[in-house]
Design a protein around this motif. Sequence first.
Motif, short mmCIF file in Angstrom:
data_model
loop_
_atom_site.label_atom_id
_atom_site.label_comp_id
_atom_site.label_asym_id
_atom_site.label_seq_id
_atom_site.Cartn_x
_atom_site.Cartn_y
_atom_site.Cartn_z
N HIS A 125 0.72 -1.19 -0.06
CA HIS A 125 -0.10 0.00 0.42
C HIS A 125 0.49 1.17 -0.02
O HIS A 125 0.81 2.00 -0.48
CB HIS A 125 -1.11 -0.10 1.14
N ARG A 126 1.94 0.80 1.13
CA ARG A 126 3.11 2.55 0.54
C ARG A 126 3.21 2.25 -0.63
O ARG A 126 3.85 3.77 -0.38
CB ARG A 126 3.45 2.30 1.70
N ARG A 127 4.01 1.40 -1.31
CA ARG A 127 4.10 1.63 -2.37
C ARG A 127 3.26 1.93 -3.44
O ARG A 127 3.57 3.09 -4.76
CB ARG A 127 4.45 0.40 -2.60
N ARG A 128 2.14 1.66 -2.87
CA ARG A 128 1.00 2.32 -4.61
C ARG A 128 0.52 4.13 -4.48
O ARG A 128 -0.50 5.26 -5.19
CB ARG A 128 -0.51 1.38 -4.21
N ALA A 129 0.95 4.18 -3.03
CA ALA A 129 0.33 5.69 -2.54
C ALA A 129 1.48 6.43 -1.88
O ALA A 129 1.67 7.17 -1.68
CB ALA A 129 -0.53 5.36 -1.08
N LEU A 130 2.83 6.14 -2.17
CA LEU A 130 3.67 7.21 -2.40
C LEU A 130 3.40 8.48 -2.67
O LEU A 130 2.24 8.77 -4.55
CB LEU A 130 4.94 6.91 -3.57
N PRO A 131 3.60 10.21 -2.18
CA PRO A 131 3.02 11.41 -2.25
C PRO A 131 3.53 11.35 -3.96
O PRO A 131 3.36 11.82 -4.60
CB PRO A 131 3.29 11.98 -1.34
N GLU A 132 4.89 10.50 -3.82
CA GLU A 132 5.68 11.28 -4.98
C GLU A 132 5.32 10.69 -6.40
O GLU A 132 5.06 11.50 -7.91
CB GLU A 132 7.14 10.47 -5.34
N LEU A 133 4.17 9.56 -6.46
CA LEU A 133 3.53 9.34 -7.63
C LEU A 133 2.27 10.12 -8.04
O LEU A 133 2.68 10.97 -9.66
CB LEU A 133 2.48 7.99 -7.37
N ALA A 134 1.88 11.08 -7.03
CA ALA A 134 0.50 12.20 -7.76
C ALA A 134 1.15 13.39 -8.08
O ALA A 134 0.88 14.10 -9.08
CB ALA A 134 -0.10 12.51 -6.24
N GLU A 135 2.25 13.15 -7.72
CA GLU A 135 3.27 14.49 -7.95
C GLU A 135 3.72 14.27 -8.98
O GLU A 135 3.79 15.38 -10.01
CB GLU A 135 4.46 14.80 -6.84
N ILE A 136 4.59 13.26 -9.16
CA ILE A 136 4.89 13.08 -10.54
C ILE A 136 4.31 13.32 -11.71
O ILE A 136 3.60 13.62 -13.20
CB ILE A 136 5.53 11.86 -10.70
N GLU A 137 2.60 12.88 -11.75
CA GLU A 137 1.22 12.36 -12.47
C GLU A 137 1.06 14.19 -12.72
O GLU A 137 1.36 14.71 -13.97
CB GLU A 137 0.60 11.63 -11.82
N HIS A 138 1.55 15.24 -11.74
CA HIS A 138 0.78 16.21 -11.83
C HIS A 138 2.20 17.30 -12.83
O HIS A 138 1.58 18.09 -13.59
CB HIS A 138 0.36 17.16 -9.80
N ALA A 139 2.42 16.85 -12.65
CA ALA A 139 3.86 17.66 -13.09
C ALA A 139 4.30 16.84 -14.77
O ALA A 139 4.55 17.92 -15.58
CB ALA A 139 5.95 16.85 -12.35
N GLU A 140 4.19 14.89 -15.10
CA GLU A 140 3.83 15.46 -16.41
C GLU A 140 2.30 15.33 -17.34
O GLU A 140 3.04 16.37 -18.61
CB GLU A 140 3.67 13.78 -16.20
N ASN A 141 1.57 15.97 -15.86
CA ASN A 141 0.12 16.21 -17.18
C ASN A 141 0.47 17.90 -17.64
O ASN A 141 0.52 18.33 -18.49
CB ASN A 141 -0.72 17.20 -16.20
N ARG A 142 1.54 18.65 -16.59
CA ARG A 142 2.33 20.16 -16.72
C ARG A 142 2.96 20.26 -17.68
O ARG A 142 2.98 20.64 -18.46
CB ARG A 142 2.60 20.83 -15.20
#
Length: 247
Positions: free
Chosen positions: A26-43
């Motif tokens: 769960h920790r691996r799938r819920a890393l805060p960096e994952l959401a930040e990476i998705e935001h950065a990629e969208n940007r």
Amino acid sequence: MKAAPEAQLRLLDLQELDTALDRLDHRRRALPELAEIEHAENRLRELGDALVAAQTEISDIDREQKKAEQDVDQVRARADRDQKRLDSGQVSSARDLENLQSEITSLQRRQSDLEEIVLEVMERREEAETRLRAVEADRETGDKALAELTARRDAAYREIDGEAELTKQARAGVVTDIPGDLLKLYDKLRDQQRGVAAAALLRGQCQGCHLQLNTVELNEIRAAAPDDVIRCEECRRILVRTKESGL
């Protein structure tokens, strides 16, 4: 089902390890960096679109400027030819001279207007170049931010995967102490009970569903043989007796 008390106790160790693995997953799938990476990629995708738009705008302006400069050159060339005719004395008719002078004046005004257009287009190009440089700078910043986030994510992955590997090794050691049929039941219940298949009976309470057993249920457990595999009547998990069971 029958199983030695020691084997049943090992189920609690196995459950603890499996719960730890679930938490790590769960920790691996819920890393805060994952959401930040998705935001950065969208940007970055947005900036990529903005970059193409800015480059296209400059290309369009360049064509417009080239056309405007060609128009200026054509008008200037025609005005120069008329001026040469006027200066050469080839035109003797007063009416023709008047018409030629009028045309030269008109061409000069037209040239002035076209030159204003060229200047306006050049100003627009400078503004477009400024926007392009801003987009390029934002994209460079975005690329760096994404690289940093990716490095942080990968470092977290390595840490989690390292912990998971150690936990799996410990689990493999525990599994060898549990009979196959009991382990099969445990695995089946894990799938059915959201990951928790075995729970301790602690002071008369099932630690799986956290419900207190009634007197009848506790008496039945007291009367059961030590190697009987007990199931919680409420949640159907394997109920492991310990020294703190309160029996």
